[in-house]
Design a protein around this motif. Structure first.
Motif, mmCIF file in Angstrom:
data_model
loop_
_atom_site.group_PDB
_atom_site.id
_atom_site.type_symbol
_atom_site.label_atom_id
_atom_site.label_comp_id
_atom_site.label_asym_id
_atom_site.label_seq_id
_atom_site.Cartn_x
_atom_site.Cartn_y
_atom_site.Cartn_z
ATOM 1 N N UNK A 66 0.777 -1.133 0.142
ATOM 2 C CA UNK A 66 0.118 -0.017 0.148
ATOM 3 C C UNK A 66 0.803 1.228 -0.029
ATOM 4 N N UNK A 99 0.235 3.516 -3.072
ATOM 5 C CA UNK A 99 -0.958 3.419 -3.526
ATOM 6 C C UNK A 99 -1.650 4.440 -2.806
ATOM 7 N N UNK A 100 -2.303 5.464 -3.311
ATOM 8 C CA UNK A 100 -3.118 6.528 -2.528
ATOM 9 C C UNK A 100 -4.114 6.127 -1.845
ATOM 10 N N UNK A 101 -4.995 5.100 -2.469
ATOM 11 C CA UNK A 101 -5.985 4.920 -2.137
ATOM 12 C C UNK A 101 -6.381 3.237 -2.091
ATOM 13 N N UNK A 130 -8.996 1.033 -1.034
ATOM 14 C CA UNK A 130 -10.482 0.808 -1.402
ATOM 15 C C UNK A 130 -10.545 -0.633 -1.088
ATOM 16 N N UNK A 137 -10.477 2.729 -10.759
ATOM 17 C CA UNK A 137 -11.002 3.445 -9.745
ATOM 18 C C UNK A 137 -11.947 4.451 -10.301
#
Lengths: 450, 450
Positions: free
Chosen positions: A164, A167-169, A171, A246
């Motif tokens: 992560x 990775x910004x988001x 989900x 996304x």
């Protein structure tokens, strides 16, 4: 609290660039959001923008690059070496990097790719370049968090922290088997609330939506909207997890699609913005105008057929623009309703019922408009009663036919797999102009017998 | 893997409804996604749909309710008691519940609200009803996760688990002070990676975007897109955190806005779908048609001014629809570019430069089109050279004027705070029709002197 560009800011920046005061420039810009800096750069000239670009760090400039107007980006990239471009791309997510590489010329492309430092990242980017732009593969990211179904929650949290990082988001966390095939998903919330020894196999959700790499982007948008998804995994032909889309990628797809339909309706045949070059605008605008002009030739010929009426009933010709305009307007309305219905998937019922409804509707509108026309032709335009009757009858007929054409043509195009939005705009107005004029004079000829 | 409605499924459902086989209905539908069930219900008649609605559990039907077409939802709600409606709303998120209440008639509204079981939920819903539909307050949710800046990570995780139970997507955790004023945010990822004793004050991010309750929804959409946000907190006049808007709410705003612009460009004055009633369609379509008809009256009068030309140069009149159509098409193209530029905030430079560019562009297009027209008028339409020259000169002039009008009017409307999209469609075509005809015959009169 939102950022607003001021003349003072632009002047200050130009001043700092002229005096090569890099330190002050950095202080001034480092606090600004990259989207705001992009807006500022759009106001400067290419040389100044490139200067600022070289002063700032590549983690900032990479993000700025994404936000720039196309022509400014193109111009800045031209002023950077392949190595400098590669440095920017190393900072970006895979699909953003791939989008920028796709804009480069063929020679530079290879050089830039060879300069990328992070080999895994480079592999992912090259991988993405294979997919057509308007497919799930073309809009997906390679960045995602995946765990093996055979792990437990503890391993999973550890792995996830590593994955992560870039990775910004997050989900969803996707669950795959040993062959990398997508099996299901885990939510972050579930991870937070499950004891760390629990095997993933016991907690993951087996049901999830996914799309194939070659699913069309508008179809992905439709699925994500329908099922209210914030992210959807992308699988290849073997069911292996290859990427993720996304909701913010989908926002772009929806906006682009809407813009395209809007432009088609306005007779603009390719994506063009106000600030593009005159040449780009001509390329986008001329094709439909030529078609409309050729349609105009036909209308001249059609009117020529009724030359005989000119001596006795010249004022019939005064009404041709009115009849043609009404036919065009009615046709565009009908076709717009169908185009939107098709796009939003809200059309139900049979073609026959739809046409019947359209006839009823245009009969209602037609009678109201014809009444206004009849009264107006008598009191405002002072034409003889018989001409008033002819234009009135013609108007109702023309409205019905125009709305049928407007309804039928987009449905027909859609059936043959052609974008129905093509039917709106100049195409419908031109064909309805011609039909309208033909109907009008035919009715006049029947009644007056010239 | 995506759901497709089949005739067999519909027939099976109708069969089960007729035989009142509730158990089998439940088995069949419980496995389906609520968005798919909504699609199925749209294919049934109101009685059948209501029957199914009453068979299913309210946690499922509440979600279905949101996905239904407007008229079906209206009809089902009419067939439910206030208590039954309240049961549905208790299952929904606050803003979805508020949207449905807003659709109810005044008497029923109060009854439904008084029947809501969860008092906190009811308060939140009533609170949301105060805000206009097209503001941040009107589209925000009350559901969010917030923690006090004086807590530590452990308290925060505990609190968060409680609060997050009713929230499908956490996105960000907002940090507030003792007065509930928004101070900053924490990411879920940060929580996962920070030791539990750490005070929140040490880890939260102080910089964050927020919007005010009365910010316009399109403005919220613009900010969220620009800064690539998945959620944005909403604060009241005192800076207190009152709600949150997520990207899926914004997707709807963007789509609605695009649909509205598209419909305006097609001369449809209010939101209407293919399946709405004939009466709704007339209301939406008639106003612009009436306006276009009145514009048509003017064109009749203008043509009447040049009646004198009819005897000697009757074939001039054959070209009026062609000239009018070209003026209309060019005007719509120009205005569409401006309307999109305004909507996407991509217009830069002065009005003067924009008009100059438009003149250059239309001169280029005009000369190309005029050449085709001149050659065509001679070889295809066999008109005299002098008429060919007149229509050619007229075409170039008309294209320039039409593109200037098309550029100028939306900019003018925008300046006065009127939606520039109003300018596209019938308004521009009608005014350009009239101008085009006037210019054409004036040029003819100058050259031929009739």
């Amino acid at each position: 609290m939102e950022f607003k560009i001021s003349k003072e800011l632009i002047q200050e920046l130009e001043q700092l660039i002229q005096t090569k005061n890099d330190q002050q420039l950095e202080v001034l810009l480092n606090d600004m959001h990259h989207a705001d800096i992009a807006e500022v750069l759009d106001e400067l000239d290419f040389e100044e923008a490139t200067y600022i670009f070289k002063v700032l760090d590549s983690d900032k400039t990479a993000e700025i690059l994404l936000e720039l107007e196309d022509d400014l980006r193109e111009n800045i990239l031209k002023r950077l070496s392949p190595k400098e471009i590669a440095e920017e791309l190393d900072e970006l997510e895979t699909n953003d990097a791939a989008d920028i590489i796709a804009e480069l010329s063929q020679e530079i492309k290879a050089e830039v790719i060879s300069e990328l430092q992070d080999v895994e990242h480079a592999k992912d980017i090259v991988d993405l370049l294979r997919y057509p732009e308007d497919t799930a593969g073309g809009i997906m990211h390679k960045e995602l968090v995946k765990v093996n179904e055979n792990w437990n929650v503890l391993t999973c949290v550890k792995e996830m922290r590593i994955q992560a990082e870039n990775i910004s988001r997050v989900h969803s966390i996707y669950v795959v088997d040993d062959e990398d095939r997508l099996k299901g998903r885990l939510s972050l919330k579930d991870l937070l609330t499950t004891s760390s020894r629990t095997p993933i196999n016991d907690v993951y959700i087996r049901k999830l939506n996914s799309v194939n790499v070659d699913t069309e982007d508008v179809e992905v948008a439709r699925i994500m909207q329908k099922y209210d998804l914030e992210a959807i995994p992308v699988v290849d032909e073997l069911g292996r997890l290859v990427g993720r889309i996304t909701i913010d990628d989908i926002v772009d797809v929806i906006k682009d699609e809407a813009d395209e339909d809007y432009q088609l309706a306005a007779g603009i045949s390719q994506d063009v913005e106000a600030d593009d070059s005159i040449f780009d605008h001509t390329k986008a605008r001329l094709p439909w105008l030529v078609l409309a002009l050729l349609g105009g030739f036909i209308s001249v010929r059609v009117l020529g057929l009724f030359e005989g009426a000119m001596l006795k009933h010249g004022n019939l010709f005064f009404f041709t623009p009115l009849i043609a305009a009404m036919a065009g307007n009615v046709g565009v309305q009908s076709s717009a309703i169908i185009v939107q219905g098709l796009a939003n998937n809200t059309l139900s019922g049979s073609l026959f019922n739809r046409l019947i409804k359209e006839v009823a509707l245009s009969l209602l509108n037609g009678v109201i408009l014809a009444t206004i026309l009849f009264v107006g032709s008598h009191y405002l335009l002072n034409v003889e009663i018989i001409i008033g009757i002819i234009v009135t009858v013609a108007l109702i007929s023309v409205i019905i036919i125009a709305s049928l054409i407007g309804t039928f043509i987009p449905l027909l195009l859609d059936k043959f797999g052609i974008d129905p939005a093509l039917a709106t705009g100049p195409f419908i107005t031109t064909s309805n102009d011609i039909c309208g004029i033909l109907i009008y004079f035919s009715i006049a000829k029947m009644i007056l017998g010239f």
